[in-house]
Design a protein around this motif. Structure first.
Motif, PDB file in Angstrom:
ATOM      1  N   PHE A 190       0.722  -7.074  -0.584  1.00  0.00           N
ATOM      2  CA  PHE A 190      -0.527  -6.649  -0.984  1.00  0.00           C
ATOM      3  C   PHE A 190      -0.531  -5.754  -2.353  1.00  0.00           C
ATOM      4  CE2 PHE A 190      -4.437  -3.941  -0.303  1.00  0.00           C
ATOM      5  CZ  PHE A 190      -5.211  -4.563  -1.214  1.00  0.00           C
ATOM      6  N   ILE A 191      -1.347  -5.976  -3.407  1.00  0.00           N
ATOM      7  CA  ILE A 191      -1.167  -5.253  -4.485  1.00  0.00           C
ATOM      8  C   ILE A 191      -2.508  -4.403  -4.540  1.00  0.00           C
ATOM      9  CG2 ILE A 191      -1.083  -4.729  -6.883  1.00  0.00           C
ATOM     10  CD1 ILE A 191       0.360  -7.453  -7.236  1.00  0.00           C
ATOM     11  N   ARG A 233     -10.110  -2.071  -5.192  1.00  0.00           N
ATOM     12  CA  ARG A 233      -9.617  -2.368  -3.825  1.00  0.00           C
ATOM     13  C   ARG A 233      -8.405  -1.614  -3.163  1.00  0.00           C
ATOM     14  NH1 ARG A 233      -9.110  -8.080  -0.473  1.00  0.00           N
ATOM     15  NH2 ARG A 233      -9.022  -7.043   1.674  1.00  0.00           N
ATOM     16  N   PRO A 234      -8.766  -0.316  -3.018  1.00  0.00           N
ATOM     17  CA  PRO A 234      -7.589   0.536  -2.715  1.00  0.00           C
ATOM     18  C   PRO A 234      -6.941   0.503  -1.222  1.00  0.00           C
ATOM     19  CG  PRO A 234      -9.465   1.858  -2.644  1.00  0.00           C
ATOM     20  CD  PRO A 234      -9.944   0.583  -3.231  1.00  0.00           C
ATOM     21  N   ALA A 235      -7.786  -0.117  -0.476  1.00  0.00           N
ATOM     22  CA  ALA A 235      -7.176  -0.557   0.988  1.00  0.00           C
ATOM     23  C   ALA A 235      -7.528  -2.222   1.163  1.00  0.00           C
ATOM     24  CB  ALA A 235      -8.258   0.353   1.945  1.00  0.00           C
ATOM     25  N   TRP A 236      -6.609  -2.503   2.362  1.00  0.00           N
ATOM     26  CA  TRP A 236      -6.812  -3.806   2.766  1.00  0.00           C
ATOM     27  C   TRP A 236      -8.106  -3.952   3.302  1.00  0.00           C
ATOM     28  CZ3 TRP A 236      -5.559  -8.433   1.344  1.00  0.00           C
ATOM     29  CH2 TRP A 236      -5.613  -9.563   2.215  1.00  0.00           C
ATOM     30  N   LEU A 291       0.779  -1.391  -0.081  1.00  0.00           N
ATOM     31  CA  LEU A 291       0.029   0.131   0.074  1.00  0.00           C
ATOM     32  C   LEU A 291       0.985   1.222   0.003  1.00  0.00           C
ATOM     33  CD1 LEU A 291      -2.562  -1.345   2.700  1.00  0.00           C
ATOM     34  CD2 LEU A 291      -3.304  -0.122   0.383  1.00  0.00           C
ATOM     35  N   THR A 292       1.898   1.431   0.852  1.00  0.00           N
ATOM     36  CA  THR A 292       2.701   2.545   1.052  1.00  0.00           C
ATOM     37  C   THR A 292       3.609   2.754  -0.319  1.00  0.00           C
ATOM     38  OG1 THR A 292       2.968   1.681   3.331  1.00  0.00           O
ATOM     39  CG2 THR A 292       4.560   3.643   2.328  1.00  0.00           C
ATOM     40  N   ILE A 293       4.221   1.678  -0.780  1.00  0.00           N
ATOM     41  CA  ILE A 293       4.943   2.060  -2.079  1.00  0.00           C
ATOM     42  C   ILE A 293       3.921   2.502  -3.357  1.00  0.00           C
ATOM     43  CG2 ILE A 293       6.795   0.614  -1.374  1.00  0.00           C
ATOM     44  CD1 ILE A 293       5.671  -1.595  -3.381  1.00  0.00           C
ATOM     45  N   PRO A 322      -3.205  -9.174  -9.072  1.00  0.00           N
ATOM     46  CA  PRO A 322      -3.005  -8.435 -10.112  1.00  0.00           C
ATOM     47  C   PRO A 322      -1.606  -8.705 -10.609  1.00  0.00           C
ATOM     48  CG  PRO A 322      -4.060  -6.829  -8.470  1.00  0.00           C
ATOM     49  CD  PRO A 322      -3.779  -8.330  -7.828  1.00  0.00           C
ATOM     50  N   GLY A 323      -0.733  -9.297  -9.939  1.00  0.00           N
ATOM     51  CA  GLY A 323       0.562  -9.626 -10.218  1.00  0.00           C
ATOM     52  C   GLY A 323       0.637 -10.674 -11.541  1.00  0.00           C
TER      53      GLY A 323
END
Length: 284
Positions: free
Chosen positions: A145-146, A151-154, A123-125, A251-252
């Motif tokens: 987590f991507i 889904r912009p937050a866990w 999330l941070t990166i 997404p990876g």
């Protein structure tokens, strides 16, 4: 030889016997992963971002190996974690952590950064890439987590705006309502094998609380986040307890991503620093 050194030697020997050269073939460029002195032609700048409950300290062994090869390595600690645990407050959130890492990159005049995040450091990166995209040459999610636009937050709210039940149940255990404690929710084998007595002891001594707001605040995709960056997902293959699910890495597997399997536990920077450093050094 003292007990800790003997354990370290035994662990390395067991690991070499376990994975051998075959396990490293899955990750291109890692044929010599067990040799920390591998040299690369181009010197790179790495910014390594820790995950939940950890701090910059977790990267020490990997950073030393990369620096020995001539690379530049920054390992900032986010507010409320590690040696900065005393700075946590009820308003410490994802934006705080994004600002922490952006400030470190800017203060160090870092350019062409290979930005690597672990666990929920993903999330941070993503937030850092959204703000400092021109400085980020490659974004890397190491068992992380991507987040996406959907889904912009866990932790995502329900349709009515309330928090899901699983999260409200956890909140009941948070210190002062916002400090998450690892040991209230997970066993140590979530991070390293239980038989790894050296690293188990290290984690029990070093893990700190973590601000809940880093999990609940949506990350910004105003400038695309990770979407227009060269990007890689590093998947850990030796994690046996609760390995990361598609909810983390989904997404990876999509277009535009490079996927690397590495034979490490979730905290591979502690259990297999040679392998992790070699993997990072192989990134362009």
């Amino acid at each position: 030889m003292n007990g800790q050194a003997k354990h370290s030697v035994t662990r390395r020997a067991a690991f070499t016997q376990l994975v051998g050269p075959v396990a490293l073939v899955a990750a291109p460029g890692l044929a010599n992963a067990a040799a920390p002195a591998v040299q690369t032609a181009r010197k790179k700048t790495f910014v390594l971002v820790h995950g939940t409950w950890h701090g910059g300290w977790v990267w020490r062994q990997v950073a030393e190996r990369l620096q020995a090869q001539g690379h530049r390595v920054l390992t900032p600690t986010a507010t409320g974690c590690g040696e900065r645990a005393h700075l946590i407050g009820p308003d410490t959130n994802l934006s705080t952590h994004v600002q922490d890492i952006c400030a470190a990159i800017e203060a160090e005049d870092a350019e062409e950064v290979i930005l690597i995040g672990h666990s929920f450091g993903g999330l941070t990166i993503t937030g850092v890439a959204d703000r400092l995209g021109e400085r980020i040459a490659h974004i890397v999610f190491y068992d992380a987590f991507i987040p996406t636009r959907t889904r912009p937050a866990w932790v995502m709210p329900e349709a009515d705006g309330s928090w899901p039940k699983w999260w409200k149940d956890r909140q009941a255990h948070f210190i002062h309502g916002y400090k998450m404690n690892f040991f209230d929710h997970y066993p140590i084998k979530m991070l390293v094998p239980e038989e790894d007595v050296v690293n188990v002891a290290l984690l029990k001594r070093k893990l700190t609380w973590h601000p809940a707001g880093q999990w609940t605040e949506p990350v910004s995709f105003t400038n695309g986040g990770w979407e227009d960056r060269p990007r890689t997902y590093i998947h850990t293959t030796l994690q046996t307890f609760a390995p990361s699910s598609p909810a983390m890495w989904g997404p990876g597997r999509g277009a535009g991503w490079r996927w690397i399997d590495v034979p490490t536990a979730r905290d591979g920077m502690l259990t297999h620093p040679d392998v992790v450093a070699a993997c990072f050094a192989s990134l362009g």
